[in-house]
Design a protein around this motif. Structure first.
Motif, PDB file in Angstrom:
ATOM      1  N   GLY A   1       0.823  -1.192   0.000  1.00  0.00           N
ATOM      2  CA  GLY A   1       0.000   0.000   0.000  1.00  0.00           C
ATOM      3  C   GLY A   1       0.859   1.244   0.000  1.00  0.00           C
ATOM      4  O   GLY A   1       1.992   1.233  -0.470  1.00  0.00           O
ATOM      5  N   SER A   2       0.312   2.321   0.548  1.00  0.00           N
ATOM      6  CA  SER A   2       1.033   3.593   0.601  1.00  0.00           C
ATOM      7  C   SER A   2       0.513   4.405   1.776  1.00  0.00           C
ATOM      8  O   SER A   2      -0.488   4.048   2.389  1.00  0.00           O
ATOM      9  CB  SER A   2       0.852   4.366  -0.710  1.00  0.00           C
ATOM     10  N   SER A   3       1.202   5.498   2.067  1.00  0.00           N
ATOM     11  CA  SER A   3       0.812   6.373   3.181  1.00  0.00           C
ATOM     12  C   SER A   3       0.911   7.830   2.762  1.00  0.00           C
ATOM     13  O   SER A   3       1.683   8.174   1.870  1.00  0.00           O
ATOM     14  CB  SER A   3       1.736   6.163   4.385  1.00  0.00           C
ATOM     15  N   VAL A   4       0.132   8.662   3.434  1.00  0.00           N
ATOM     16  CA  VAL A   4       0.229  10.110   3.251  1.00  0.00           C
ATOM     17  C   VAL A   4       0.220  10.762   4.627  1.00  0.00           C
ATOM     18  O   VAL A   4      -0.333  10.212   5.580  1.00  0.00           O
ATOM     19  CB  VAL A   4      -0.928  10.686   2.389  1.00  0.00           C
ATOM     20  N   VAL A   5       0.834  11.923   4.725  1.00  0.00           N
ATOM     21  CA  VAL A   5       0.757  12.711   5.944  1.00  0.00           C
ATOM     22  C   VAL A   5      -0.446  13.634   5.794  1.00  0.00           C
ATOM     23  O   VAL A   5      -0.536  14.407   4.840  1.00  0.00           O
ATOM     24  CB  VAL A   5       2.049  13.522   6.182  1.00  0.00           C
ATOM     25  N   ASP A   6      -1.375  13.543   6.714  1.00  0.00           N
ATOM     26  CA  ASP A   6      -2.626  14.304   6.675  1.00  0.00           C
ATOM     27  C   ASP A   6      -2.407  15.677   7.305  1.00  0.00           C
ATOM     28  O   ASP A   6      -2.813  15.936   8.434  1.00  0.00           O
ATOM     29  CB  ASP A   6      -3.715  13.518   7.401  1.00  0.00           C
ATOM     30  N   VAL A   7      -1.778  16.560   6.560  1.00  0.00           N
ATOM     31  CA  VAL A   7      -1.397  17.885   7.054  1.00  0.00           C
ATOM     32  C   VAL A   7      -2.614  18.700   7.489  1.00  0.00           C
ATOM     33  O   VAL A   7      -2.570  19.409   8.487  1.00  0.00           O
ATOM     34  CB  VAL A   7      -0.599  18.650   5.969  1.00  0.00           C
ATOM     35  N   GLU A   8      -3.718  18.586   6.764  1.00  0.00           N
ATOM     36  CA  GLU A   8      -4.898  19.428   7.029  1.00  0.00           C
ATOM     37  C   GLU A   8      -5.983  18.730   7.845  1.00  0.00           C
ATOM     38  O   GLU A   8      -7.108  19.206   7.909  1.00  0.00           O
ATOM     39  CB  GLU A   8      -5.463  19.929   5.702  1.00  0.00           C
ATOM     40  N   ASN A   9      -5.677  17.587   8.457  1.00  0.00           N
ATOM     41  CA  ASN A   9      -6.641  16.844   9.269  1.00  0.00           C
ATOM     42  C   ASN A   9      -7.875  16.433   8.459  1.00  0.00           C
ATOM     43  O   ASN A   9      -9.004  16.488   8.937  1.00  0.00           O
ATOM     44  CB  ASN A   9      -7.057  17.652  10.504  1.00  0.00           C
ATOM     45  N   THR A  10      -7.653  15.996   7.246  1.00  0.00           N
ATOM     46  CA  THR A  10      -8.717  15.563   6.340  1.00  0.00           C
ATOM     47  C   THR A  10      -9.526  14.413   6.921  1.00  0.00           C
ATOM     48  O   THR A  10     -10.749  14.372   6.791  1.00  0.00           O
ATOM     49  CB  THR A  10      -8.108  15.145   4.985  1.00  0.00           C
ATOM     50  N   ALA A  11      -8.869  13.460   7.564  1.00  0.00           N
ATOM     51  CA  ALA A  11      -9.547  12.278   8.103  1.00  0.00           C
ATOM     52  C   ALA A  11     -10.102  12.491   9.504  1.00  0.00           C
ATOM     53  O   ALA A  11     -10.875  11.677   9.989  1.00  0.00           O
ATOM     54  CB  ALA A  11      -8.583  11.089   8.118  1.00  0.00           C
ATOM     55  N   GLY A  12      -9.687  13.567  10.171  1.00  0.00           N
ATOM     56  CA  GLY A  12     -10.187  13.845  11.512  1.00  0.00           C
ATOM     57  C   GLY A  12      -9.408  13.192  12.632  1.00  0.00           C
ATOM     58  O   GLY A  12      -9.873  13.126  13.768  1.00  0.00           O
ATOM     59  N   TYR A  13      -8.190  12.713  12.361  1.00  0.00           N
ATOM     60  CA  TYR A  13      -7.367  12.085  13.400  1.00  0.00           C
ATOM     61  C   TYR A  13      -6.275  13.013  13.905  1.00  0.00           C
ATOM     62  O   TYR A  13      -5.399  12.596  14.647  1.00  0.00           O
ATOM     63  CB  TYR A  13      -6.754  10.782  12.874  1.00  0.00           C
ATOM     64  N   GLY A  14      -6.325  14.267  13.488  1.00  0.00           N
ATOM     65  CA  GLY A  14      -5.339  15.250  13.912  1.00  0.00           C
ATOM     66  C   GLY A  14      -4.412  15.638  12.768  1.00  0.00           C
ATOM     67  O   GLY A  14      -4.038  14.800  11.948  1.00  0.00           O
ATOM     68  N   ALA A  15      -4.075  16.925  12.710  1.00  0.00           N
ATOM     69  CA  ALA A  15      -3.141  17.398  11.689  1.00  0.00           C
ATOM     70  C   ALA A  15      -1.797  16.713  11.884  1.00  0.00           C
ATOM     71  O   ALA A  15      -1.288  16.632  12.999  1.00  0.00           O
ATOM     72  CB  ALA A  15      -2.991  18.915  11.771  1.00  0.00           C
ATOM     73  N   GLY A  16      -1.250  16.190  10.797  1.00  0.00           N
ATOM     74  CA  GLY A  16       0.034  15.515  10.863  1.00  0.00           C
ATOM     75  C   GLY A  16      -0.051  14.012  11.065  1.00  0.00           C
ATOM     76  O   GLY A  16       0.971  13.328  11.060  1.00  0.00           O
ATOM     77  N   ALA A  17      -1.275  13.471  11.223  1.00  0.00           N
ATOM     78  CA  ALA A  17      -1.419  12.014  11.347  1.00  0.00           C
ATOM     79  C   ALA A  17      -0.959  11.360  10.043  1.00  0.00           C
ATOM     80  O   ALA A  17      -1.113  11.925   8.958  1.00  0.00           O
ATOM     81  CB  ALA A  17      -2.868  11.636  11.640  1.00  0.00           C
ATOM     82  N   ILE A  18      -0.368  10.176  10.148  1.00  0.00           N
ATOM     83  CA  ILE A  18       0.007   9.407   8.966  1.00  0.00           C
ATOM     84  C   ILE A  18      -1.151   8.460   8.666  1.00  0.00           C
ATOM     85  O   ILE A  18      -1.569   7.688   9.533  1.00  0.00           O
ATOM     86  CB  ILE A  18       1.301   8.611   9.192  1.00  0.00           C
ATOM     87  N   ILE A  19      -1.664   8.544   7.441  1.00  0.00           N
ATOM     88  CA  ILE A  19      -2.770   7.688   7.028  1.00  0.00           C
ATOM     89  C   ILE A  19      -2.202   6.629   6.090  1.00  0.00           C
ATOM     90  O   ILE A  19      -1.633   6.950   5.050  1.00  0.00           O
ATOM     91  CB  ILE A  19      -3.884   8.489   6.323  1.00  0.00           C
ATOM     92  N   ALA A  20      -2.346   5.369   6.464  1.00  0.00           N
ATOM     93  CA  ALA A  20      -1.828   4.246   5.675  1.00  0.00           C
ATOM     94  C   ALA A  20      -2.984   3.545   4.972  1.00  0.00           C
ATOM     95  O   ALA A  20      -4.040   3.309   5.566  1.00  0.00           O
ATOM     96  CB  ALA A  20      -1.092   3.261   6.577  1.00  0.00           C
ATOM     97  N   PHE A  21      -2.774   3.217   3.701  1.00  0.00           N
ATOM     98  CA  PHE A  21      -3.738   2.476   2.902  1.00  0.00           C
ATOM     99  C   PHE A  21      -3.070   1.175   2.510  1.00  0.00           C
ATOM    100  O   PHE A  21      -1.933   1.177   2.050  1.00  0.00           O
ATOM    101  CB  PHE A  21      -4.129   3.285   1.661  1.00  0.00           C
ATOM    102  N   TYR A  22      -3.766   0.054   2.679  1.00  0.00           N
ATOM    103  CA  TYR A  22      -3.133  -1.228   2.425  1.00  0.00           C
ATOM    104  C   TYR A  22      -4.144  -2.231   1.889  1.00  0.00           C
ATOM    105  O   TYR A  22      -5.353  -2.098   2.076  1.00  0.00           O
ATOM    106  CB  TYR A  22      -2.466  -1.775   3.697  1.00  0.00           C
ATOM    107  N   ASN A  23      -3.601  -3.230   1.224  1.00  0.00           N
ATOM    108  CA  ASN A  23      -4.385  -4.322   0.692  1.00  0.00           C
ATOM    109  C   ASN A  23      -4.480  -5.403   1.766  1.00  0.00           C
ATOM    110  O   ASN A  23      -3.475  -5.839   2.307  1.00  0.00           O
ATOM    111  CB  ASN A  23      -3.677  -4.863  -0.557  1.00  0.00           C
ATOM    112  N   SER A  24      -5.686  -5.822   2.082  1.00  0.00           N
ATOM    113  CA  SER A  24      -5.914  -6.917   3.009  1.00  0.00           C
ATOM    114  C   SER A  24      -6.441  -8.082   2.176  1.00  0.00           C
ATOM    115  O   SER A  24      -7.367  -7.904   1.375  1.00  0.00           O
ATOM    116  CB  SER A  24      -6.924  -6.504   4.071  1.00  0.00           C
ATOM    117  N   ALA A  25      -5.847  -9.255   2.329  1.00  0.00           N
ATOM    118  CA  ALA A  25      -6.209 -10.383   1.469  1.00  0.00           C
ATOM    119  C   ALA A  25      -6.480 -11.644   2.276  1.00  0.00           C
ATOM    120  O   ALA A  25      -5.737 -11.971   3.199  1.00  0.00           O
ATOM    121  CB  ALA A  25      -5.087 -10.641   0.474  1.00  0.00           C
TER     122      ALA A  25
END
Length: 189
Positions: free
Chosen positions: A19-43
């Motif tokens: 998968g990949s990750s992004v730093v959520d600078v603007e608190n897009t997901a609501g977990y706090g500015a600067g949170a790392i959001i990881a996206f991954y494949n679960s199989a």
């Protein structure tokens, strides 16, 4: 090097793959500015390949899985549905995910990382030249060229040789990303 335990471990949804990750600078997901959001494949055998999300508030030392995973599931009988690459979408705001889905790359858009809209697709080979096969590990990014900024779509491929053996190749396309999907301007490289 120091060995660490996995920060995103297998669970009832399946094994954790790429998968990949992004730093959520603007608190897009609501977990706090600067949170790392990881996206991954679960199989797993039961669920097939599904896309999930987790977040870290401590610079990646620990992750909490999104309580409503999965964020994306395959449709139309797609078996290979994997390798989410998430990047900032400046044309439409929000973020885009390039996702390997069988013999094509699907593009999804989000404003919150939780709800995703399918916005386009790209199929290597066929009308776009290059090698056709099962897509893996896409990436979509901009580079500076003599003709100005261009988008690159890179894709790993599992293709069949004439002998029937699997061949693993990497190819890339130069083109444009309009905020919804990728259009190749040149043959594959």
């Amino acid at each position: 090097w120091e060995h660490k335990a996995p920060v995103i471990a297998r669970d009832s949804l399946g094994h954790i793959f790429s998968g990949s990750s992004v730093v959520d600078v603007e608190n897009t997901a609501g977990y706090g500015a600067g949170a790392i959001i990881a996206f991954y494949n679960s199989a797993s055998e039961k669920n097939g390949q599904i896309q999930c999300m987790a977040y870290s508030k401590d610079n990646g030392y620990t992750y909490t899985k999104y309580e409503k995973n999965p964020i994306l599931t395959p449709f139309d009988g797609i078996k290979d549905f994997r390798d989410p690459k998430v990047f900032v979408n400046r044309k439409q705001q929000g973020y885009t995910m390039a996702l390997a889905a069988g013999k094509r790359i699907l593009f999804y858009h989000t404003m919150d990382f939780k709800k995703w809209e399918l916005t386009g697709s790209f199929e290597p080979g066929k009308d776009n030249n290059g090698v056709a096969g099962i897509c893996e590990c896409p990436d979509c990014f901009q580079v500076e060229t003599a003709q100005g900024r261009k988008w690159i779509l890179s894709i790993s491929m599992i293709a069949l040789k004439e002998s029937g053996e699997e061949d693993h190749v990497m190819q890339y396309y130069v083109g444009e990303f309009d905020g919804r999907t990728f259009q190749a301007e040149q043959k594959a490289h």
